[in-house]
Design an enzyme around this catalytic site. Structure first.
Site, short mmCIF file in Angstrom:
data_model
loop_
_atom_site.label_atom_id
_atom_site.label_comp_id
_atom_site.label_asym_id
_atom_site.label_seq_id
_atom_site.Cartn_x
_atom_site.Cartn_y
_atom_site.Cartn_z
N LYS A 55 5.93 -5.84 11.67
CA LYS A 55 5.11 -6.25 10.53
C LYS A 55 5.52 -7.63 10.04
O LYS A 55 6.68 -7.88 9.74
CB LYS A 55 5.23 -5.23 9.40
CG LYS A 55 4.28 -5.53 8.23
CD LYS A 55 4.19 -4.37 7.28
CE LYS A 55 3.25 -4.66 6.13
NZ LYS A 55 3.07 -3.51 5.23
N ARG A 87 0.83 -1.21 0.00
CA ARG A 87 0.00 0.00 0.00
C ARG A 87 0.85 1.24 0.00
O ARG A 87 2.01 1.23 0.34
CB ARG A 87 -0.92 0.01 1.23
CG ARG A 87 -2.03 -1.02 1.19
CD ARG A 87 -2.86 -0.97 2.47
NE ARG A 87 -3.53 0.31 2.65
CZ ARG A 87 -3.23 1.19 3.58
NH1 ARG A 87 -2.22 0.97 4.41
NH2 ARG A 87 -3.89 2.30 3.68
N ARG A 104 -0.77 4.79 13.32
CA ARG A 104 0.41 4.67 14.17
C ARG A 104 -0.01 4.75 15.64
O ARG A 104 -0.85 5.57 15.99
CB ARG A 104 1.42 5.79 13.85
CG ARG A 104 1.88 5.80 12.40
CD ARG A 104 2.72 7.01 12.08
NE ARG A 104 3.05 7.05 10.64
CZ ARG A 104 3.67 8.06 10.06
NH1 ARG A 104 4.03 9.13 10.77
NH2 ARG A 104 3.92 8.02 8.77
#
Length: 326
Positions: A185, A120, A321
């Site tokens: 991640k 993305r 975030r």
């Protein structure tokens, strides 16, 4: 030869180059050459003098027959399966296959390596050979793009459920389409919609999962990341089994989505939401919204409690975030 070689070593034990060569009918030097080339691309190979070579248990190359053997026949034959040693992007290839076929048939594209993998917000998805899952599934829908709200969250739920069933219960979801392990991640989802956005259309569902990558292979990644290989415990590392489990669970979830919509999936998302109840910032270009993450709406939007009241933030080109991150 490489696929056979890795299959022979997939028990996670040490194997001597000489014995591997004898089994394959090649020289020890040929074995060394094949493994060295793979090792240079970051593949996790351990070599110890006097013992030979060892790779993580289950670390094999993709094999469509192996994937389909892990699936019930009706699910294995639902898609057209395409496997590539290397491709620019599985999402891009899926779009090309649809264009050449002139239809919206369910299909799956898998690659050992991507030269132009995409995430993305225009980010590059680092895609070394033989280490991770780079996969795109094409799923037709008949109710237009508006009826697909929440789809990326459903894919995230299915992926988290897949990994939990394969030995990784610590995986959490980050709105709108990332998976985290120990706040790093682990996987990402990129969904593109093609066709008639008001009627018959297809969801091009791209999924990337870091499976065997070590730190040196991901040196180009500009955010905290991890892989299944680095996860605590001993979960499944056979990418064929992981792909099959995910494909089966996703097809079942898509059937439920068509019947009941997104709302029934909300409890499953919130059970795994990494930052639910925490102070967060939503960044969109130069704009920043601060608030408390209160969950998701019936359409998959983020519910953000701000000083002015609750706001709904849709996905797209935004970044979430957490404000109290170390």
């Amino acid at each position: 030869m490489l696929s056979t070689l890795l299959s022979m070593m997939s028990d996670g034990q040490f194997h001597s180059g000489e014995k591997l060569g004898e089994s394959l009918g090649v020289s020890r030097a040929a074995v060394w050459k094949s493994l060295s080339r793979l090792e240079k691309e970051g593949f996790p190979i351990q070599r110890v003098r006097g013992k030979g070579y060892r790779i993580p248990k289950g670390a094999v190359l993709f094999d469509l027959d192996a994937i389909q053997q892990h699936l019930p026949t009706d699910i294995a034959t639902y898609w057209q399966w395409h496997l590539y040693p290397s491709i620019d992007s599985t999402n891009a290839e899926a779009q090309r296959l649809m264009a050449s076929a002139g239809g919206h048939q369910p299909l799956v594209c898998i690659a050992e390596q991507q030269s132009a993998g995409r995430g993305r917000r225009g980010r590059t998805w680092v895609s070394p050979y033989g280490q991770n899952i780079y996969m795109t599934l094409v799923e037709p829908f008949s109710n237009g793009a508006q009826g697909l709200e929440g789809l990326s969250l459903i894919v995230g739920i299915v992926l988290a459920d897949t990994l939990e069933s394969c030995g990784y219960p610590q995986v959490r979801l980050k709105w709108p389409n990332d998976l985290l392990l120990e706040n790093r991640k682990l996987a990402g989802i990129l969904i593109e919609i093609a066709g008639d956005l008001t009627s018959d259309c297809v969801a091009v569902i791209g999924v990337g999962i870091n499976v065997l990558m070590r730190a040196e292979a991901g040196a180009q990644i500009d955010q905290a990341w991890t892989s299944l290989l680095q996860a605590p415990g001993q979960g499944e590392l056979d990418r064929n089994k992981l792909v099959a489990t995910f494909a089966q669970k996703l097809l079942l979830a898509m059937r439920e989505f068509r019947r009941s919509g997104f709302q029934v999936f909300i409890p499953e998302w919130e059970k795994r939401d990494a930052w639910l109840g925490q102070s967060v910032s939503v960044v969109s270009g130069a704009n920043v919204l601060n608030g408390v993450h209160r969950g998701i709406s019936e359409r998959g939007a983020l519910r953000l409690q701000t000083a002015e009241g609750e706001m709904l933030v849709s996905g797209g080109e935004v970044s979430l975030r957490v404000n109290n991150a170390p």
